[in-house]
Write a protein that holds these residues in place. Structure first.
Motif, mmCIF file in Angstrom:
data_model
loop_
_atom_site.group_PDB
_atom_site.id
_atom_site.type_symbol
_atom_site.label_atom_id
_atom_site.label_comp_id
_atom_site.label_asym_id
_atom_site.label_seq_id
_atom_site.Cartn_x
_atom_site.Cartn_y
_atom_site.Cartn_z
ATOM 1 N N UNK A 25 0.751 -1.199 -0.062
ATOM 2 C CA UNK A 25 0.026 0.191 -0.027
ATOM 3 C C UNK A 25 0.831 1.357 0.097
ATOM 4 N N UNK A 26 1.901 1.323 0.722
ATOM 5 C CA UNK A 26 2.726 2.459 0.683
ATOM 6 C C UNK A 26 3.362 3.072 -0.464
ATOM 7 N N UNK A 27 3.314 1.981 -1.777
ATOM 8 C CA UNK A 27 3.721 2.435 -2.954
ATOM 9 C C UNK A 27 2.792 3.252 -3.792
ATOM 10 N N UNK A 28 1.602 3.306 -3.382
ATOM 11 C CA UNK A 28 0.276 4.192 -3.847
ATOM 12 C C UNK A 28 -0.152 5.232 -2.981
ATOM 13 N N UNK A 29 0.612 6.219 -2.769
ATOM 14 C CA UNK A 29 0.091 7.287 -1.694
ATOM 15 C C UNK A 29 -0.908 8.033 -2.305
ATOM 16 N N UNK A 30 -1.872 8.318 -1.411
ATOM 17 C CA UNK A 30 -2.966 9.400 -1.581
ATOM 18 C C UNK A 30 -3.896 8.941 -3.105
ATOM 19 N N UNK A 31 -4.413 7.700 -3.210
ATOM 20 C CA UNK A 31 -5.368 7.466 -3.997
ATOM 21 C C UNK A 31 -6.649 7.487 -3.568
ATOM 22 N N UNK A 32 -7.084 7.772 -2.576
ATOM 23 C CA UNK A 32 -8.555 7.870 -2.136
ATOM 24 C C UNK A 32 -9.362 8.656 -2.886
ATOM 25 N N UNK A 33 -8.732 9.823 -3.563
ATOM 26 C CA UNK A 33 -9.710 10.665 -4.105
ATOM 27 C C UNK A 33 -9.799 10.117 -5.773
ATOM 28 N N UNK A 34 -9.352 8.854 -6.184
ATOM 29 C CA UNK A 34 -9.522 8.169 -7.198
ATOM 30 C C UNK A 34 -9.856 6.782 -6.983
ATOM 31 N N UNK A 35 -11.174 6.714 -6.887
ATOM 32 C CA UNK A 35 -11.693 5.242 -6.404
ATOM 33 C C UNK A 35 -10.924 4.114 -7.621
ATOM 34 N N UNK A 36 -11.176 4.493 -8.891
ATOM 35 C CA UNK A 36 -10.806 3.783 -9.818
ATOM 36 C C UNK A 36 -9.505 3.206 -9.815
ATOM 37 N N UNK A 37 -8.346 4.317 -9.560
ATOM 38 C CA UNK A 37 -7.143 4.032 -9.533
ATOM 39 C C UNK A 37 -6.868 3.429 -8.100
ATOM 40 N N UNK A 38 -7.474 3.534 -7.138
ATOM 41 C CA UNK A 38 -7.281 2.886 -5.881
ATOM 42 C C UNK A 38 -7.625 1.304 -5.950
ATOM 43 N N UNK A 39 -8.651 1.169 -6.568
ATOM 44 C CA UNK A 39 -9.283 -0.416 -6.884
ATOM 45 C C UNK A 39 -8.217 -0.971 -7.601
ATOM 46 N N UNK A 40 -7.650 -0.436 -8.561
ATOM 47 C CA UNK A 40 -6.770 -1.244 -9.494
ATOM 48 C C UNK A 40 -5.531 -1.439 -8.566
ATOM 49 N N UNK A 41 -4.952 -0.449 -7.738
ATOM 50 C CA UNK A 41 -3.800 -0.520 -7.443
ATOM 51 C C UNK A 41 -4.040 -1.698 -6.113
ATOM 52 N N UNK A 42 -5.074 -1.479 -5.299
ATOM 53 C CA UNK A 42 -5.226 -2.602 -4.561
ATOM 54 C C UNK A 42 -5.362 -3.925 -4.978
ATOM 55 N N UNK A 43 -5.868 -4.043 -6.277
ATOM 56 C CA UNK A 43 -5.787 -5.574 -7.006
ATOM 57 C C UNK A 43 -4.628 -6.026 -7.307
ATOM 58 N N UNK A 44 -3.658 -4.901 -7.753
ATOM 59 C CA UNK A 44 -2.206 -5.558 -7.892
ATOM 60 C C UNK A 44 -1.661 -5.944 -6.791
ATOM 61 N N UNK A 45 -1.695 -4.966 -5.747
ATOM 62 C CA UNK A 45 -1.189 -5.350 -4.433
ATOM 63 C C UNK A 45 -1.595 -6.761 -4.067
ATOM 64 N N UNK A 46 -2.844 -7.034 -4.072
ATOM 65 C CA UNK A 46 -3.292 -8.507 -3.226
ATOM 66 C C UNK A 46 -2.828 -9.394 -4.515
ATOM 67 N N UNK A 47 -2.787 -9.031 -5.828
ATOM 68 C CA UNK A 47 -2.308 -10.167 -6.655
ATOM 69 C C UNK A 47 -1.091 -10.437 -6.658
ATOM 70 N N UNK A 48 -0.142 -9.435 -6.251
ATOM 71 C CA UNK A 48 1.447 -9.877 -6.063
ATOM 72 C C UNK A 48 1.297 -10.762 -4.681
ATOM 73 N N UNK A 49 0.731 -10.478 -3.600
ATOM 74 C CA UNK A 49 0.843 -11.236 -2.505
ATOM 75 C C UNK A 49 0.417 -12.555 -2.505
#
Length: 113
Positions: A25-49
């Motif tokens: 999550x620290x790789x993607x700071x301040x995405x709360x204002x952009x839900x689509x980007x936040x969703x994709x970043x979170x998906x990438x993070x979970x997929x990597x793990x």
């Protein structure tokens, strides 16, 4: 594979997803204002793990890719109504996460037998 072993394997995958989500999550700071980007970043993070854990467990690359695609699919589908302003960013995140869990079951059950 017994039901207990299958359930434990599913739980391992969920834990690995959460570890990836928190650790990256620290790789993607301040995405709360952009839900689509936040969703994709979170998906990438979970997929990597989850993908890393699947490698440890000796899964094949095609199976890892299939599981990652299954995890991303709900978010990708929900981006359409979100982009059309039919659902909110909160709904995108909540529904995407809730739908991800049954979506993960599809490839797991397919490879179980």
């Amino acid at each position: 594979m017994t039901k207990t072993r299958f359930a434990l394997h599913y739980a391992e995958m969920v834990v690995a997803m959460f570890v990836g989500m928190v650790a990256l999550a620290p790789l993607w700071p301040s995405l709360e204002a952009y839900p689509a980007a936040e969703a994709m970043a979170m998906t990438v993070n979970m997929s990597v793990g989850m993908g890393a854990w699947m490698l440890v467990r000796k899964h094949s690359w095609p199976h890892i890719a299939e599981m990652c695609a299954a995890m991303a699919a709900p978010f990708l589908v929900l981006l359409i109504p979100y982009g059309l302003n039919l659902i909110s960013g909160d709904t995108l995140m909540l529904a995407g996460h809730l739908l991800m869990f049954p979506a993960m079951l599809v490839p797991m059950l397919r490879h179980r037998f």
